[in-house]
Design an enzyme around this catalytic site. Structure first.
Site, PDB file in Angstrom:
ATOM      1  N   SER A 232      -4.444   9.122  -6.800  1.00  0.00           N
ATOM      2  CA  SER A 232      -5.835   8.936  -6.384  1.00  0.00           C
ATOM      3  C   SER A 232      -6.107   9.775  -5.141  1.00  0.00           C
ATOM      4  O   SER A 232      -5.186  10.078  -4.371  1.00  0.00           O
ATOM      5  CB  SER A 232      -6.104   7.452  -6.065  1.00  0.00           C
ATOM      6  OG  SER A 232      -7.376   7.278  -5.458  1.00  0.00           O
TER       7      SER A 232
ATOM      8  N   TYR B 221      -4.186  -0.686  -1.953  1.00  0.00           N
ATOM      9  CA  TYR B 221      -4.262   0.269  -3.062  1.00  0.00           C
ATOM     10  C   TYR B 221      -3.813   1.666  -2.642  1.00  0.00           C
ATOM     11  O   TYR B 221      -2.988   2.295  -3.322  1.00  0.00           O
ATOM     12  CB  TYR B 221      -5.702   0.301  -3.566  1.00  0.00           C
ATOM     13  CG  TYR B 221      -6.007   1.328  -4.624  1.00  0.00           C
ATOM     14  CD1 TYR B 221      -5.663   1.110  -5.956  1.00  0.00           C
ATOM     15  CD2 TYR B 221      -6.683   2.513  -4.307  1.00  0.00           C
ATOM     16  CE1 TYR B 221      -5.971   2.046  -6.937  1.00  0.00           C
ATOM     17  CE2 TYR B 221      -6.993   3.445  -5.271  1.00  0.00           C
ATOM     18  CZ  TYR B 221      -6.636   3.207  -6.587  1.00  0.00           C
ATOM     19  OH  TYR B 221      -6.950   4.137  -7.554  1.00  0.00           O
TER      20      TYR B 221
ATOM     21  N   LYS C 121      -0.914   4.401  -4.265  1.00  0.00           N
ATOM     22  CA  LYS C 121      -1.251   5.683  -4.877  1.00  0.00           C
ATOM     23  C   LYS C 121      -0.587   6.846  -4.152  1.00  0.00           C
ATOM     24  O   LYS C 121      -0.238   7.860  -4.761  1.00  0.00           O
ATOM     25  CB  LYS C 121      -2.766   5.850  -4.930  1.00  0.00           C
ATOM     26  CG  LYS C 121      -3.434   4.929  -5.947  1.00  0.00           C
ATOM     27  CD  LYS C 121      -2.864   5.147  -7.342  1.00  0.00           C
ATOM     28  CE  LYS C 121      -3.563   4.333  -8.404  1.00  0.00           C
ATOM     29  NZ  LYS C 121      -3.031   4.609  -9.765  1.00  0.00           N
TER      30      LYS C 121
END
Length: 260
Positions: free
Chosen positions: A150, A163, A167
């Site tokens: 990401s 998160y 990533k």
């Protein structure tokens, strides 16, 4: 030209969003066998069944769907076992599955951190390791592994303190895996999507002000769609990228470059 002609392609988290788009584009590009992983609840079962029917009706591809929680290492073993039993090999892995339950950092339950890490990073490790062991022993040896990271691997987000590190971990995993597996003719690369409209951010983007801000951040003046990621994934999976490994491809409509 069909970029994935005759390839066996495995995609985790394939029932919707980026994974679904990658499955359809892989079939369009000649992949004749697809292993589609999905979380094993009734809703995702229905979605992946619809996808399976769509692909088999419109393209010359056989599809096998494998349910399971990717955070459980046994799921990765089941994916590979089913693929080898049915198709004999795996040529391409798209490690795509991921979650992002937006949460404030200071009040984030530890369970949210743990589950996000388990799915996004632990799950990626399990499936990449298991598939790579298959790619090592098959004939001809080798394959292509693509980890969906990401833009959040490169920049921070107030509600993504759980998160973003996962990533970044996926991006780092692909770099190290590329070094570890090159001797087996296995390539490993990361794709870093920007803001792509999927179920993962549907609620976040329902805020009109937030949505307009994210659109203006891009150089192209729009948010991404899942098929914007499928094309770069197919490229990295194909022989056009036969000398590309350890790379990170940012696909964000120019958002990161737009300092203003």
């Amino acid at each position: 030209m069909s970029l994935l002609q005759g390839k066996v392609v495995c995609i985790t988290g394939a029932s919707r969003g980026i994974g679904r788009a990658c499955a359809i584009e892989s079939a369009k590009q000649g992949a004749n066998c697809l292993i589609l992983h999905f979380f094993g609840d009734a809703e995702t079962q229905a979605e992946v069944d619809t996808l399976k029917n769509e692909i088999e009706a419109n393209y010359s591809a056989r599809v096998v769907a494998v349910p399971g929680d990717i955070a459980d290492a046994a799921t990765s073993r089941n994916i590979v076992d089913e693929s080898v039993k049915t198709f004999g090999r795996i040529d391409v892995l798209v490690s795509n599955v991921g979650i992002c339950p937006f949460s404030e950092f200071l009040s984030m339950p530890h369970s949210t951190w743990e589950r996000t890490r388990q799915v996004n990073l632990d799950g990626s490790f399990y499936v990449v390791q298991t598939v790579a062991n298959q790619m090592k022993v098959q004939t001809p040896q080798g394959g292509s592994i693509i980890g969906i990271s990401s833009i959040s691997a490169l920049v921070g987000g107030e509600l993504q303190c759980h998160y973003a590190p996962t990533k970044a971990g996926v991006q780092s995993l692909m770099q190290s895996v590329a070094v570890a597996l090159g001797k087996y003719n296995i390539r490993a690369n990361a794709v870093l999507p920007g803001t792509i409209e999927t179920d993962i951010n549907k609620e976040d983007l329902s805020d009109r002000v937030k949505r307009e801000y994210m659109v203006k951040r891009t150089a192209l003046g729009r948010l991404g769609a899942p098929d914007d990621i499928a094309g770069p994934v197919v490229f990295l999976a194909s022989d056009l990228a036969k000398y590309v490994t350890g790379a990170s491809l940012l696909v964000d409509g120019g958002a990161l470059a737009n300092f203003q």
